[in-house]
Design a protein around this motif. Sequence first.
Motif, short mmCIF file in Angstrom:
data_model
loop_
_atom_site.label_atom_id
_atom_site.label_comp_id
_atom_site.label_asym_id
_atom_site.label_seq_id
_atom_site.Cartn_x
_atom_site.Cartn_y
_atom_site.Cartn_z
N PHE A 111 -2.21 8.68 3.62
CA PHE A 111 -0.89 7.86 3.85
C PHE A 111 -0.66 6.64 3.09
O PHE A 111 0.54 6.67 2.83
N ALA A 112 -1.62 5.88 2.74
CA ALA A 112 -1.36 4.64 1.84
C ALA A 112 -1.07 5.18 0.70
O ALA A 112 0.21 4.54 0.02
N LEU A 113 -1.48 6.05 0.00
CA LEU A 113 -1.13 6.59 -1.38
C LEU A 113 0.29 7.02 -1.30
O LEU A 113 0.93 6.70 -2.30
N ALA A 114 0.67 8.05 -0.41
CA ALA A 114 2.10 8.64 -0.28
C ALA A 114 3.06 7.50 -0.27
O ALA A 114 4.20 7.60 -0.69
N ILE A 115 2.80 6.35 0.74
CA ILE A 115 3.72 5.45 0.65
C ILE A 115 4.15 4.63 -0.42
O ILE A 115 5.15 4.25 -0.73
N ALA A 116 2.84 4.15 -1.08
CA ALA A 116 3.01 3.55 -2.28
C ALA A 116 3.63 4.15 -3.36
O ALA A 116 4.44 3.49 -4.21
N ALA A 117 3.48 5.40 -3.54
CA ALA A 117 3.81 5.95 -4.63
C ALA A 117 5.38 6.43 -4.48
O ALA A 117 6.29 6.43 -5.35
N ASN A 118 6.02 6.67 -3.22
CA ASN A 118 7.33 7.30 -2.84
C ASN A 118 8.31 6.06 -2.25
O ASN A 118 9.47 6.02 -2.60
N ILE A 119 7.68 4.98 -1.40
CA ILE A 119 8.68 4.04 -1.05
C ILE A 119 7.99 2.55 -1.13
O ILE A 119 7.72 2.13 -0.08
N PRO A 120 7.64 2.39 -2.38
CA PRO A 120 7.20 1.07 -2.79
C PRO A 120 7.93 -0.39 -2.40
O PRO A 120 7.31 -1.23 -2.22
N LYS A 121 9.01 -0.08 -2.02
CA LYS A 121 10.14 -1.18 -1.52
C LYS A 121 9.99 -1.35 0.03
O LYS A 121 10.99 -1.95 0.37
N LEU A 122 8.86 -0.56 0.65
CA LEU A 122 9.00 -0.81 2.01
C LEU A 122 8.68 -2.18 2.35
O LEU A 122 8.04 -3.13 2.00
N LYS A 123 9.49 -2.80 3.52
CA LYS A 123 9.43 -3.98 3.96
C LYS A 123 8.60 -4.19 5.15
O LYS A 123 8.04 -5.44 5.50
N VAL A 124 8.68 -3.19 5.93
CA VAL A 124 8.23 -3.55 7.49
C VAL A 124 7.28 -2.26 7.68
O VAL A 124 7.65 -0.80 7.73
N LEU A 125 5.81 -2.40 7.87
CA LEU A 125 5.08 -1.31 8.23
C LEU A 125 4.13 -1.60 9.59
O LEU A 125 3.68 -2.53 9.85
N SER A 126 4.26 -0.67 10.52
CA SER A 126 3.32 -0.76 11.77
C SER A 126 2.60 0.48 11.79
O SER A 126 3.03 1.47 11.87
N VAL A 127 1.18 0.20 12.07
CA VAL A 127 0.29 1.19 12.34
C VAL A 127 -0.53 0.63 13.63
O VAL A 127 -1.76 1.26 13.67
N ARG A 128 0.13 0.19 14.36
CA ARG A 128 -0.47 -0.37 15.93
C ARG A 128 -1.32 0.79 16.53
O ARG A 128 -0.72 1.90 16.49
#
Length: 323
Positions: A187-204
């Motif tokens: 999940f971490a790799l997929a997010i960093a590679a494709n939506i690097p401009k993500l501002k808010v992340l919740s994995v509560r």
Amino acid sequence: MAEVKSTSKRWEEMETDVLVKIFKELNMIELSPVSQVCHSWRLACSDIWLWHTFDLGLLKSNFIQTRASPYIWVDDRSDRRLTRVLKTAMALSRGNITCLIFHFDLYMKDDHLSYISERCPHLKRLVLPAWNRITKNGICQAIQRWQELESLTMPWIAHPPYIMEEISRNCKNFTQLKVMGSFDMNFALAIAANIPKLKVLSVRCSMLMKEALLYILDVMEDLEVLNISHCFLLEGRSTTFPGSRMVKELEESILCKTSRLREFLYCQSSSCITCQRMILDEGLMRWWKYEDWFWRLDEVNCLALEGYGKLFDQSSVNIALRD
């Protein structure tokens, strides 16, 4: 005595603005029959003010869990009921829905999702915490139509890259992501590679791998808000690796990395009810066992569903705010 003339009006003669304010207090299940009363009531039920958010929080599927994929069996009556509700809602909303919320136990099919995506072209926020019966092709086609999408709440999936890739190609304003389930390096790799401009992340309330957390903190330079409250933090190769060890306290090195964030939220308290539930469920929260509103909570205000942003115990959540 002089005759007094009544100035009262019949319901169908009331001002549209007044009707809209009254109908605003109704949910979708109640609004559907109201819209059939008369022309003026249907006109009021179609007002844009009523349709910014379409919350299907009261609608659940009649289902049985199974051992074979998609691990859910849903009876035909549930599908027909969902179809009826969607047809009414899409007709009344006239394409004005910008926020769409599904219940955790509402299991739709590709046909339902396609019907919605065709009629909600301006969707900005989607809360879809379960998609057992939705195929890869079904979710990708929907995301292709939602080019204004900014926020997504989604379940854990084994192969997340294809969804992140689709968001990257089509949703240029996407900034908020909430994952309900496990969060590992895939999940971490997929997010960093494709939506690097993500501002808010919740994995509560997720089973969170320490390696994935560190990677996100190291490479996601635009990340501003991170919520790992009540997570089952593991150190090891993956969430399924037998040798993984539970981390009971955040290390100083992790806290140091979070110092650049505008807001960092975490909770690992033995007195916290939510943390206790995570431990009892061995890191995989069984939402169906708890209050029906429980899954709707989030310590990040912009990700909490309406009316449920402040129901958690503030004293048990560590919140770091920076200027």
